[in-house]
Design a protein around this motif. Structure first.
Motif, PDB file in Angstrom:
ATOM      1  N   ASN A 151       6.939  28.492  21.455  1.00  0.00           N
ATOM      2  CA  ASN A 151       7.505  27.852  22.640  1.00  0.00           C
ATOM      3  C   ASN A 151       6.577  28.143  23.810  1.00  0.00           C
ATOM      4  O   ASN A 151       6.453  29.304  24.190  1.00  0.00           O
ATOM      5  CB  ASN A 151       8.896  28.474  22.868  1.00  0.00           C
ATOM      6  N   PRO A 152       5.918  27.193  24.422  1.00  0.00           N
ATOM      7  CA  PRO A 152       5.980  25.750  24.236  1.00  0.00           C
ATOM      8  C   PRO A 152       4.701  25.175  23.623  1.00  0.00           C
ATOM      9  O   PRO A 152       4.570  23.957  23.580  1.00  0.00           O
ATOM     10  CB  PRO A 152       6.081  25.266  25.684  1.00  0.00           C
ATOM     11  N   PHE A 279       0.896  18.239  22.031  1.00  0.00           N
ATOM     12  CA  PHE A 279       1.051  19.386  21.134  1.00  0.00           C
ATOM     13  C   PHE A 279       2.240  19.136  20.210  1.00  0.00           C
ATOM     14  O   PHE A 279       3.395  19.169  20.653  1.00  0.00           O
ATOM     15  CB  PHE A 279       1.319  20.670  21.936  1.00  0.00           C
ATOM     16  N   TYR A 280       1.959  18.859  18.951  1.00  0.00           N
ATOM     17  CA  TYR A 280       3.022  18.670  17.952  1.00  0.00           C
ATOM     18  C   TYR A 280       2.428  18.997  16.580  1.00  0.00           C
ATOM     19  O   TYR A 280       1.433  18.385  16.186  1.00  0.00           O
ATOM     20  CB  TYR A 280       3.555  17.223  17.991  1.00  0.00           C
ATOM     21  N   PRO A 281       3.011  19.950  15.859  1.00  0.00           N
ATOM     22  CA  PRO A 281       2.384  20.384  14.599  1.00  0.00           C
ATOM     23  C   PRO A 281       2.331  19.299  13.539  1.00  0.00           C
ATOM     24  O   PRO A 281       1.566  19.412  12.576  1.00  0.00           O
ATOM     25  CB  PRO A 281       3.261  21.557  14.130  1.00  0.00           C
ATOM     26  N   ILE A 336      13.805  17.389  29.163  1.00  0.00           N
ATOM     27  CA  ILE A 336      12.423  17.598  29.585  1.00  0.00           C
ATOM     28  C   ILE A 336      12.400  18.883  30.396  1.00  0.00           C
ATOM     29  O   ILE A 336      13.325  19.157  31.160  1.00  0.00           O
ATOM     30  CB  ILE A 336      11.920  16.368  30.391  1.00  0.00           C
ATOM     31  N   SER A 337      11.358  19.708  30.198  1.00  0.00           N
ATOM     32  CA  SER A 337      11.285  20.933  30.997  1.00  0.00           C
ATOM     33  C   SER A 337       9.845  21.211  31.382  1.00  0.00           C
ATOM     34  O   SER A 337       8.903  20.657  30.799  1.00  0.00           O
ATOM     35  CB  SER A 337      11.899  22.115  30.240  1.00  0.00           C
ATOM     36  N   VAL A 362       4.347  19.721  30.321  1.00  0.00           N
ATOM     37  CA  VAL A 362       5.787  19.508  30.205  1.00  0.00           C
ATOM     38  C   VAL A 362       6.181  19.584  28.731  1.00  0.00           C
ATOM     39  O   VAL A 362       5.379  19.300  27.840  1.00  0.00           O
ATOM     40  CB  VAL A 362       6.278  18.159  30.794  1.00  0.00           C
ATOM     41  N   ARG A 363       7.421  20.026  28.513  1.00  0.00           N
ATOM     42  CA  ARG A 363       7.917  20.174  27.143  1.00  0.00           C
ATOM     43  C   ARG A 363       9.100  19.242  26.939  1.00  0.00           C
ATOM     44  O   ARG A 363       9.993  19.170  27.779  1.00  0.00           O
ATOM     45  CB  ARG A 363       8.350  21.631  26.937  1.00  0.00           C
TER      46      ARG A 363
END
Ligand code: P1T
Length: 385
Positions: A151-152, A279-281, A336-337, A362-363
Motif C-alpha cells: 500500500n500504495p 501501478f498494478y501487479p 480515490i485517495s 493517487v490511489r
C-alpha cells in the motif's frame, strides 16, 4: 459443515465456521450481543465466560477466515492495527523486527512512534530484494513483516523466499494480506507463519466496520494471540464480527468483480497520456508481474497512478463523481485517495520521497460498479496532460 478441509474456497467462504444454530436451527449465525455468560457453578460453563476472552460470533468469524487462509487458528481484533499490535506484543526490549519499507502509514507510525520507544528495534527494508532482507537479519531478529502487494506502490515480496530467510534466522514471517485477500494469495501455503488482515477492507467489503484478524497454524502464536485478546482487550464487538462474516460469504464473487474492473482501468490508464505511470501487479509492464503471477492467482482491485504534481492529483480527485475522495479501500464502492496527505501522511517526508510516494500519486480502490461508468468518470476527471 463436516470437516472444513474437504471443501473448496467458495464453499468455505459461505459456510466455514457457521453451522446452523444447534438450539434453534437458525441458518445464519446469531449475533451473540452479550458481555457475559451464566455459569453453572464456579468456573463451570459452556466454554464462554466473558466476551473479552471469547464470544461465539467472534469464534465463527475466526474459524471462517482461518479456513479461507488454510490456517488452523484465528484471532480477531478491533482493527487491522490492533491485530498487528497483538502480534508485536510477543516481543520485548532488544528484540529486532524487520518491516517492509513500504507498509500502510499507520503500521509505520505504530512501529516508529510506539514500539521503538518501548525498546523494540526495527529495520525498514525494501523486501522486494531478498538480499536486503538477509543483510538486515541480526541475532536478535524475531519477526519479518511484509505487505505484498504494498500500500500504495504495489511492491511484491517473494513470500516463499522471505519465509526461508526468516526460518533460517529462527524468526517468523507475518504477511499483511489485506490487498490480495486469501482469494488471490495464501501466504501460509508459501511458508509464512502468520497472516493478518485489516478486515475493514475486502474481507468485510462494505465499508461499514473497522476490524482486524490474524490467522496461523502455529499453536504457540495462536495461544499468544488469544492471550492478548483476553489480557489486553483490543477485541471487536459481536455485531462487527457478524458484519465481516456476512462480507466473507461473498468474498470470492466480489474479488472477481474488483479484479475485472481494476484490470480494465489499469490497462486504460496505461494507454492514456494523461497518466504518467500506472501501478498494478496485473499489468505485464509491472516490474514484478512474473513474481505476482507466480504467487498470486489474481491481482485484486487496487490501482495507483502517478499524475506528476499535487495540483493535478487534487483536480482529479475533485472532479470524479462516482469515485469518492476517502481513506480506506476494499469496499464495493470506488474510492480515490491521496497517500501523501492521507494514508501515508504519518510517514516522514524523507521516507516518502525515498519510497516514491509523491505528491502526484493517487490511489484508486476499484469498486464493483459498472466498468463503463467508472472509466467515464475517470476520463472526465483526469486533468489534461
Ligand atoms: O485501519 P485498520 O483496520 O486498523 O487497518 C490498518 C491497515 C493495515 N494494513 C493495511 C495494508 C492497510 O491498508 C491498513 C489500513 N489502510 C487504510 C485505512 C488505507 O486507506 O490504506
Amino acid at each position: 459443515m463436516k470437516s472444513d478441509r474437504e471443501f473448496r474456497f467458495a464453499t468455505l467462504a459461505v459456510h466455514a465456521g457457521q453451522d446452523p444454530d444447534p438450539t434453534t436451527g437458525a441458518v445464519m449465525p446469531p449475533i451473540y450481543q452479550t458481555s457475559t455468560y451464566a455459569q453453572e457453578s464456579f468456573g463451570v460453563h459452556k466454554g464462554y465466560d466473558y466476551s473479552r476472552g471469547a464470544n461465539p460470533t467472534r469464534s465463527f468469524l475466526e474459524k471462517n477466515v482461518a479456513a479461507l487462509e488454510g490456517a488452523v487458528y484465528g484471532a480477531a481484533f478491533a482493527s487491522g492495527l490492533a491485530s498487528i499490535e497483538a502480534m508485536i506484543k510477543r516481543y520485548s526490549v532488544g528484540d529486532h523486527i524487520i518491516s517492509g519499507a513500504n507498509v500502510y502509514g499507520g503500521t509505520d507510525r505504530m512501529f516508529r512512534q510506539v514500539f521503538a520507544k518501548l525498546g523494540l528495534e526495527f529495520s525498514f527494508v525494501d523486501t522486494r530484494d531478498p538480499d536486503k532482507i538477509s543483510e538486515a537479519v541480526r541475532a536478535e531478529t524475531r519477526l519479518i513483516l511484509v505487505e505484498t502487494p504494498t500500500n500504495p506502490l504495489m511492491h511484491i515480496t517473494d513470500i516463499a523466499v522471505a519465509a526461508e530467510i526468516a526460518h533460517d534466522a529462527g524468526a517468523l514471517l507475518m504477511v499483511d494480506n489485506t490487498f490480495a485477500t486469501p482469494y488471490f494469495q495464501r501466504p501460509l501455503e508459501l511458508g509464512a507463519d502468520a497472516v493478518m488482515h485489516s478486515s475493514t477492507k475486502y474481507l468485510n467489503g462494505h465499508s461499514d466496520v473497522i476490524g482486524g484478524i490474524v490467522v496461523t497454524s502455529n499453536e504457540e502464536v495462536a495461544e499468544h494471540l488469544h492471550f492478548m485478546q483476553k489480557a489486553t482487550g483490543g477485541v471487536p464487538g459481536p455485531l462487527d464480527c457478524w458484519l465481516v462474516l456476512r462480507g466473507t460469504k461473498t468474498l470470492h464473487t466480489r474479488m472477481e468483480a474488483h479484479q475485472r474492473n481494476a484490470l480494465r482501468i489499469a490497462e486504460w490508464l496505461e494507454g492514456d497520456e494523461r497518466a504518467a505511470d500506472v501501478f498494478y501487479p496485473g499489468l505485464p509492464s509491472h516490474p514484478q508481474h512474473e513474481l505476482a503471477k507466480k504467487q498470486m492467482s489474481g491481482f485484486s482491485g487496487m490501482v495507483s497512478v502517478e499524475l506528476g504534481t499535487r495540483g493535478r492529483a487534487e483536480e482529479f480527485a475533485r472532479e470524479t463523481r462516482v469515485f469518492s475522495l476517502a481513506e480506506s479501500l476494499g469496499g464495493v464502492e470506488s474510492l480515490i485517495s491521496h497517500p501523501a496527505s492521507m494514508t501515508h501522511a504519518a510517514v516522514s517526508e524523507e521516507h516518502r520521497a525515498e519510497l516514491g510516494i509523491t505528491e502526484g500519486l493517487v490511489r484508486l480502490s476499484i469498486g464493483i460498479e459498472d466498468i463503463e461508468d467508472l472509466i467515464d468518470d475517470l476520463d472526465r476527471a483526469l486533468p489534461a496532460a
